[in-house]
Design a protein around this motif. Sequence first.
Motif, PDB file in Angstrom:
ATOM      1  N   PRO A  52      -2.197   1.676  -2.058  1.00 29.00           N
ATOM      2  CA  PRO A  52      -1.922   2.826  -1.182  1.00 29.00           C
ATOM      3  C   PRO A  52      -0.430   3.144  -1.132  1.00 29.00           C
ATOM      4  CG  PRO A  52      -3.492   1.349  -0.146  1.00 29.00           C
ATOM      5  CD  PRO A  52      -3.021   0.658  -1.385  1.00 29.00           C
ATOM      6  N   ASP A  53      -0.122   4.433  -1.030  1.00 25.50           N
ATOM      7  CA  ASP A  53       1.278   4.868  -1.071  1.00 25.50           C
ATOM      8  C   ASP A  53       2.117   4.187   0.013  1.00 25.50           C
ATOM      9  OD1 ASP A  53       0.743   6.479  -3.210  1.00 25.50           O
ATOM     10  OD2 ASP A  53       0.470   8.303  -1.998  1.00 25.50           O
ATOM     11  N   ALA A  54       1.579   4.083   1.221  1.00 27.69           N
ATOM     12  CA  ALA A  54       2.333   3.463   2.311  1.00 27.69           C
ATOM     13  C   ALA A  54       2.620   2.001   2.017  1.00 27.69           C
ATOM     14  CB  ALA A  54       1.560   3.590   3.626  1.00 27.69           C
ATOM     15  N   ALA A  55       1.624   1.297   1.462  1.00 27.44           N
ATOM     16  CA  ALA A  55       1.825  -0.112   1.123  1.00 27.44           C
ATOM     17  C   ALA A  55       2.825  -0.261  -0.019  1.00 27.44           C
ATOM     18  CB  ALA A  55       0.496  -0.754   0.759  1.00 27.44           C
ATOM     19  N   ARG A  56       2.734   0.651  -1.025  1.00 32.27           N
ATOM     20  CA  ARG A  56       3.661   0.591  -2.152  1.00 32.27           C
ATOM     21  C   ARG A  56       5.095   0.805  -1.672  1.00 32.27           C
ATOM     22  NH1 ARG A  56       2.008   4.649  -4.594  1.00 32.27           N
ATOM     23  NH2 ARG A  56       0.436   3.654  -5.916  1.00 32.27           N
ATOM     24  N   SER A  57       5.321   1.773  -0.803  1.00 27.68           N
ATOM     25  CA  SER A  57       6.667   2.028  -0.282  1.00 27.68           C
ATOM     26  C   SER A  57       7.196   0.829   0.489  1.00 27.68           C
ATOM     27  CB  SER A  57       6.661   3.266   0.618  1.00 27.68           C
ATOM     28  OG  SER A  57       6.264   4.413  -0.113  1.00 27.68           O
ATOM     29  N   ALA A  58       6.322   0.216   1.290  1.00 29.70           N
ATOM     30  CA  ALA A  58       6.746  -0.954   2.068  1.00 29.70           C
ATOM     31  C   ALA A  58       7.073  -2.130   1.162  1.00 29.70           C
ATOM     32  CB  ALA A  58       5.657  -1.341   3.070  1.00 29.70           C
ATOM     33  N   MET A  59       6.288  -2.306   0.087  1.00 26.52           N
ATOM     34  CA  MET A  59       6.554  -3.405  -0.839  1.00 26.52           C
ATOM     35  C   MET A  59       7.902  -3.253  -1.524  1.00 26.52           C
ATOM     36  SD  MET A  59       3.031  -4.331  -2.868  1.00 26.52           S
ATOM     37  CE  MET A  59       3.864  -5.631  -3.790  1.00 26.52           C
ATOM     38  N   ALA A  72      -7.802  -0.664   5.243  1.00 31.63           N
ATOM     39  CA  ALA A  72      -9.224  -0.795   4.897  1.00 31.63           C
ATOM     40  C   ALA A  72      -9.538  -2.256   4.564  1.00 31.63           C
ATOM     41  CB  ALA A  72      -9.588   0.149   3.756  1.00 31.63           C
ATOM     42  N   ASP A  73      -9.922  -2.549   3.298  1.00 27.81           N
ATOM     43  CA  ASP A  73     -10.226  -3.928   2.929  1.00 27.81           C
ATOM     44  C   ASP A  73      -9.047  -4.614   2.235  1.00 27.81           C
ATOM     45  OD1 ASP A  73     -12.179  -6.008   3.006  1.00 27.81           O
ATOM     46  OD2 ASP A  73     -12.387  -5.819   0.823  1.00 27.81           O
ATOM     47  N   GLY A  74      -7.877  -3.992   2.296  1.00 34.81           N
ATOM     48  CA  GLY A  74      -6.675  -4.589   1.718  1.00 34.81           C
ATOM     49  C   GLY A  74      -5.663  -4.911   2.804  1.00 34.81           C
ATOM     50  N   ALA A  75      -4.652  -5.694   2.441  1.00 34.26           N
ATOM     51  CA  ALA A  75      -3.631  -6.084   3.410  1.00 34.26           C
ATOM     52  C   ALA A  75      -2.281  -6.197   2.708  1.00 34.26           C
ATOM     53  CB  ALA A  75      -3.986  -7.415   4.071  1.00 34.26           C
ATOM     54  N   LEU A  76      -1.245  -5.699   3.383  1.00 30.08           N
ATOM     55  CA  LEU A  76       0.135  -5.897   2.936  1.00 30.08           C
ATOM     56  C   LEU A  76       0.739  -6.999   3.802  1.00 30.08           C
ATOM     57  CD1 LEU A  76       2.687  -5.062   1.330  1.00 30.08           C
ATOM     58  CD2 LEU A  76       3.191  -3.492   3.208  1.00 30.08           C
ATOM     59  N   VAL A  77       1.175  -8.076   3.167  1.00 33.26           N
ATOM     60  CA  VAL A  77       1.713  -9.221   3.885  1.00 33.26           C
ATOM     61  C   VAL A  77       3.130  -9.494   3.378  1.00 33.26           C
ATOM     62  CG1 VAL A  77       1.405 -11.642   4.500  1.00 33.26           C
ATOM     63  CG2 VAL A  77      -0.600 -10.193   4.080  1.00 33.26           C
ATOM     64  N   ASN A  78       4.095  -9.433   4.271  1.00 32.40           N
ATOM     65  CA  ASN A  78       5.480  -9.788   3.945  1.00 32.40           C
ATOM     66  C   ASN A  78       5.812 -11.111   4.615  1.00 32.40           C
ATOM     67  OD1 ASN A  78       5.806  -7.442   2.556  1.00 32.40           O
ATOM     68  ND2 ASN A  78       6.983  -6.385   4.129  1.00 32.40           N
ATOM     69  N   LEU A  79       6.286 -12.071   3.846  1.00 33.66           N
ATOM     70  CA  LEU A  79       6.666 -13.372   4.370  1.00 33.66           C
ATOM     71  C   LEU A  79       8.083 -13.701   3.920  1.00 33.66           C
ATOM     72  CD1 LEU A  79       3.373 -15.388   3.712  1.00 33.66           C
ATOM     73  CD2 LEU A  79       4.080 -14.274   5.847  1.00 33.66           C
ATOM     74  N   ARG A  80       8.682 -14.681   4.568  1.00 31.73           N
ATOM     75  CA  ARG A  80      10.045 -15.113   4.220  1.00 31.73           C
ATOM     76  C   ARG A  80      10.073 -16.620   4.057  1.00 31.73           C
ATOM     77  NH1 ARG A  80      15.038 -11.733   4.084  1.00 31.73           N
ATOM     78  NH2 ARG A  80      14.276  -9.643   4.534  1.00 31.73           N
ATOM     79  N   ALA A 100      -2.836  -7.623  -1.081  1.00 26.48           N
ATOM     80  CA  ALA A 100      -4.056  -8.381  -1.351  1.00 26.48           C
ATOM     81  C   ALA A 100      -5.272  -7.513  -1.085  1.00 26.48           C
ATOM     82  CB  ALA A 100      -4.105  -9.636  -0.475  1.00 26.48           C
ATOM     83  N   GLU A 101      -6.221  -7.586  -1.991  1.00 21.75           N
ATOM     84  CA  GLU A 101      -7.518  -6.945  -1.817  1.00 21.75           C
ATOM     85  C   GLU A 101      -8.538  -7.803  -2.551  1.00 21.75           C
ATOM     86  OE1 GLU A 101      -7.334  -3.058  -3.485  1.00 21.75           O
ATOM     87  OE2 GLU A 101      -6.558  -3.747  -5.400  1.00 21.75           O
ATOM     88  N   LYS A 102      -9.792  -7.450  -2.458  1.00 21.65           N
ATOM     89  CA  LYS A 102     -10.838  -8.288  -3.052  1.00 21.65           C
ATOM     90  C   LYS A 102     -10.591  -8.472  -4.552  1.00 21.65           C
ATOM     91  CE  LYS A 102     -15.858  -8.817  -3.300  1.00 21.65           C
ATOM     92  NZ  LYS A 102     -15.827 -10.138  -2.658  1.00 21.65           N
ATOM     93  N   GLY A 103     -10.410  -9.724  -4.967  1.00 17.51           N
ATOM     94  CA  GLY A 103     -10.254 -10.051  -6.377  1.00 17.51           C
ATOM     95  C   GLY A 103      -8.866  -9.864  -6.946  1.00 17.51           C
ATOM     96  N   ARG A 104      -7.858  -9.476  -6.127  1.00 14.85           N
ATOM     97  CA  ARG A 104      -6.556  -9.186  -6.715  1.00 14.85           C
ATOM     98  C   ARG A 104      -5.427  -9.360  -5.700  1.00 14.85           C
ATOM     99  NH1 ARG A 104      -5.930  -3.400  -9.311  1.00 14.85           N
ATOM    100  NH2 ARG A 104      -6.381  -2.814  -7.144  1.00 14.85           N
TER     101      ARG A 104
END
Length: 318
Positions: A52-59, A72-80, A100-104
């Motif tokens: 998703p565009d929002a997740a890509r920009s945040a990454m 939805a069924d994906g998650a953006l996780v930032n850790l340090r 992260a999403e199902k299988g990837r």
Amino acid sequence: MARFFIHDGTSARELDVEAFCTLSPPPRFSWVHMDGRTDDVAKTEARIATIPDAARSAMMASETRPRCTIFADGALVNLRGLGEQLANDGDPLVSIRLWAEKGRVVSLSYRRLDILNAVIEEMLSGRLADPGDLITAVAIHITDALDPVIADLGDALDNIESHLDEEGAVSTRRHVAKIRAAAISFRRFIAPQRAAMERLMTAQVSWLEADDRLHVQEAADRCARMAEELEAVRERSALAHEALTDLRAEHMNRQALLLAIVALIFLPLTFLTGLLGMNVNGIPYAHEPWAFWGVIAVCTIIAGAIGAWFAVTNWLQR
């Protein structure tokens, strides 16, 4: 450069980009890790994933804080975690951004992360078979590496507190200031990292299994404990700094008192010698052979009397 890993259900292996992009059918689980300093992140991401565009920009953001955002069924996780330190970057912890999403899973970092090799080793050994396994492995390795570093801050402060004295107060104050600065810098990321892990633990996504949630909860609990330890180190550092400042002020006051006592002893002697040293006629006993030693004796008696008075009145112990 980007690295590509797959798990086909029985074993895991690493592929090059062309082999990865032409896989058919898609593997049960894949992980792509990109190095933002050397890879064309946008081009690589366009070939391997639809994020998703929002997740890509945040990454791809230059500045990040620990977070977990559900799409939805994906998650953006930032850790340090601990990693490469740059002279022009004051952050003590290195970020890793994971989609992260199902299988990837697609991950990105702009500096070398110390725990990355350990996670890759687990992946190639076949122990990471889904996105939940990978993210929990990253979270646990990060907390494992951070725990002794934060414990060392507390141990260093314990050692300082048990040897508070006036000797070396200036250098000790500098050491305490460094410990406090480190605690503040670490806590700036550890506290939101705990919140990110707790949000991930409760996320309603199909690829996060029950045992993964337990591992994430364990990592979140350890982050909570580390955040509490860092807060305690920060407060204790402030108290130790104040104690050292008071000791230094007390030492300076004692030195000033000693100088004042010496000055008070010599003040009447200076007056007496100045009076007798005037170049005028009429100074008593100026031509007597015993006059010099008489003046010395009078000065000694006066100095002794003043010194005795200071000793009797306990000025030297104040």
